[in-house]
Scaffold this motif. Structure first.
Motif, PDB file in Angstrom:
ATOM      1  N   THR A  39     -60.706 -54.766 -52.308  1.00  0.00           N
ATOM      2  CA  THR A  39     -60.264 -54.036 -51.139  1.00  0.00           C
ATOM      3  C   THR A  39     -61.079 -53.206 -50.100  1.00  0.00           C
ATOM      4  O   THR A  39     -60.641 -53.051 -48.966  1.00  0.00           O
TER       5      THR A  39
ATOM      6  N   GLN B 156     -65.515 -56.481 -56.438  1.00  0.00           N
ATOM      7  CA  GLN B 156     -65.141 -54.994 -56.428  1.00  0.00           C
ATOM      8  C   GLN B 156     -66.179 -54.025 -55.541  1.00  0.00           C
ATOM      9  O   GLN B 156     -66.042 -53.125 -54.613  1.00  0.00           O
TER      10      GLN B 156
ATOM     11  N   GLN C 173     -53.825 -57.631 -62.735  1.00  0.00           N
ATOM     12  CA  GLN C 173     -54.189 -56.193 -63.237  1.00  0.00           C
ATOM     13  C   GLN C 173     -54.968 -55.390 -62.160  1.00  0.00           C
ATOM     14  O   GLN C 173     -55.022 -54.191 -61.788  1.00  0.00           O
ATOM     15  N   HIS C 174     -56.034 -56.129 -61.338  1.00  0.00           N
ATOM     16  CA  HIS C 174     -56.719 -55.564 -60.443  1.00  0.00           C
ATOM     17  C   HIS C 174     -55.861 -55.561 -59.145  1.00  0.00           C
ATOM     18  O   HIS C 174     -56.427 -54.161 -58.439  1.00  0.00           O
ATOM     19  N   THR C 175     -55.045 -56.272 -58.729  1.00  0.00           N
ATOM     20  CA  THR C 175     -54.222 -55.669 -57.765  1.00  0.00           C
ATOM     21  C   THR C 175     -53.211 -54.551 -57.868  1.00  0.00           C
ATOM     22  O   THR C 175     -53.173 -53.825 -56.963  1.00  0.00           O
ATOM     23  N   LEU C 176     -52.941 -54.590 -58.911  1.00  0.00           N
ATOM     24  CA  LEU C 176     -52.009 -53.301 -59.422  1.00  0.00           C
ATOM     25  C   LEU C 176     -53.016 -52.047 -59.394  1.00  0.00           C
ATOM     26  O   LEU C 176     -52.401 -50.870 -58.907  1.00  0.00           O
ATOM     27  N   ARG C 177     -54.194 -52.130 -59.784  1.00  0.00           N
ATOM     28  CA  ARG C 177     -55.256 -50.909 -59.788  1.00  0.00           C
ATOM     29  C   ARG C 177     -55.535 -50.845 -58.258  1.00  0.00           C
ATOM     30  O   ARG C 177     -56.093 -49.654 -58.020  1.00  0.00           O
ATOM     31  N   GLY C 178     -55.549 -51.441 -57.186  1.00  0.00           N
ATOM     32  CA  GLY C 178     -55.614 -51.307 -55.918  1.00  0.00           C
ATOM     33  C   GLY C 178     -57.301 -51.673 -55.729  1.00  0.00           C
ATOM     34  O   GLY C 178     -57.812 -51.183 -54.744  1.00  0.00           O
ATOM     35  N   THR C 179     -57.705 -52.365 -56.531  1.00  0.00           N
ATOM     36  CA  THR C 179     -59.101 -52.762 -56.233  1.00  0.00           C
ATOM     37  C   THR C 179     -59.525 -54.153 -55.632  1.00  0.00           C
ATOM     38  O   THR C 179     -60.697 -54.443 -55.520  1.00  0.00           O
TER      39      THR C 179
END
Length: 317
Positions: free
Chosen positions: A188, A251, A266-272
């Motif tokens: 992101t 990242q 899982q990484h999109t849910l964490r916003g990374t």
């Protein structure tokens, strides 16, 4: 020395000993009587005597001696090729009898390529150990060609990969567990990772990439897709088969790559991480399990069932 149908029949019915079979296989591997003697912790004459007994009982030479080296005859090669299978099955029987006698429930040897989603292997292992709490498991990560070779040699029970393969073993089973797309992703903090951006293929041309290893099917599929849109990896790109490294580099905000959708979620849910609005690579989406049909280890069969069950849950099917 000449072989007859009777002498061959007697040899394989009652003459051949397991110790002799192990010696012949070791000769094929080590190439010298002295090395085999050392491996078996016996004298060189003792090994030579065993070879002579084999040849006398069979009525034909199984090795040719050249100086300090020995070379298997065609007949010797046939015996060794079949002997490896015999010894492998004996070792499997020893392992399973030992496991059952001690109450451990058996041992499963699992392998996977780096792009297999961690939830698949982790959830399958947890499910397996819940159902067989006395069993044990070992895991190795490697390239698909290495894992298939381990299966063919009897050193691995089950492997997980991304492609159908051509195998020298007619008994190799290849079963698709599920399919998922490979999507284009970036961190992101990357210029293309901002939610207000709507990048297209042209925006990828100036990007540094993390690609699969050159020569792999995944690399070929990615490059073909990029070439169709006039895009190529920029200078400073990285080739990597390490999922952990790829995630860390992504990242950092400097790279673009492709990843399985189940890994990205899982990484999109964490916003990374952000999935770019580009058509996914469908040909890479297959997850395949490989094993030998002639291996009937109960623990391995149970683990295969756990894999299938977890696969159905992984994408919410």
């Amino acid at each position: 020395m000449s072989a007859t149908s009777d002498s061959i029949e007697r040899f394989f019915r009652s003459g051949l000993k397991l110790s002799q079979l192990r010696i012949l296989v070791s000769l094929a591997d080590l190439g010298q009587v002295t090395r085999v003697a050392s491996a078996f912790h016996v004298t060189q004459p003792a090994i030579s005597k065993q070879i002579s007994e084999i040849e006398s009982a069979l009525g034909v030479q199984v090795v040719n001696r050249t100086g300090n080296s020995v070379e298997l005859t065609v007949i010797g090669q046939v015996i060794v090729a079949c002997g490896r299978e015999v010894l492998r099955h004996i070792d499997l029987a020893r392992r399973d009898v030992s496991a059952l006698a001690s109450g451990t429930g058996g041992h499963v040897r699992l392998g996977a390529v780096a792009t297999i989603p961690e939830p698949l292997t982790a959830n399958a292992v947890q499910l397996f150990l819940r159902r067989a709490p006395a069993a044990s498991l070992s895991f190795v990560e490697g390239t698909l060609d290495r894992l298939i070779k381990l299966i063919e040699d009897g050193d691995l029970d089950i492997a997980l990969g991304r492609n159908r393969v051509t195998s020298t073993q007619a008994s190799l089973v290849q079963e698709t567990l599920y399919r998922e797309p490979f999507v284009f992703v970036t961190g992101t903090s990357h210029p293309l990772g901002a939610p207000e951006r709507e990048p297209d293929w042209r925006d990828l041309d100036a990007c540094r990439w993390i690609t699969p290893l050159h020569g792999s099917p995944a690399y070929a599929t990615l490059i073909e897709a990029l070439n169709e849109h006039g895009v190529g990896p920029a200078a400073g790109s990285v080739e990597s088969s390490s999922l952990a490294l790829n995630l860390t580099l992504l990242q950092s905000g400097e790279f673009v790559s492709i990843l399985p959708l189940s890994v990205v979620r899982q990484h999109t849910l964490r916003g990374t991480m952000r999935v770019l609005p580009l058509a996914p690579l469908e040909p890479l989406g297959e997850v395949v399990a490989y094993w030998r049909a002639d291996v009937t280890v109960p623990a391995a069969q149970l683990f295969a069932e756990c894999l299938k069950e977890v696969s159905g849950e992984l994408l919410g099917d």
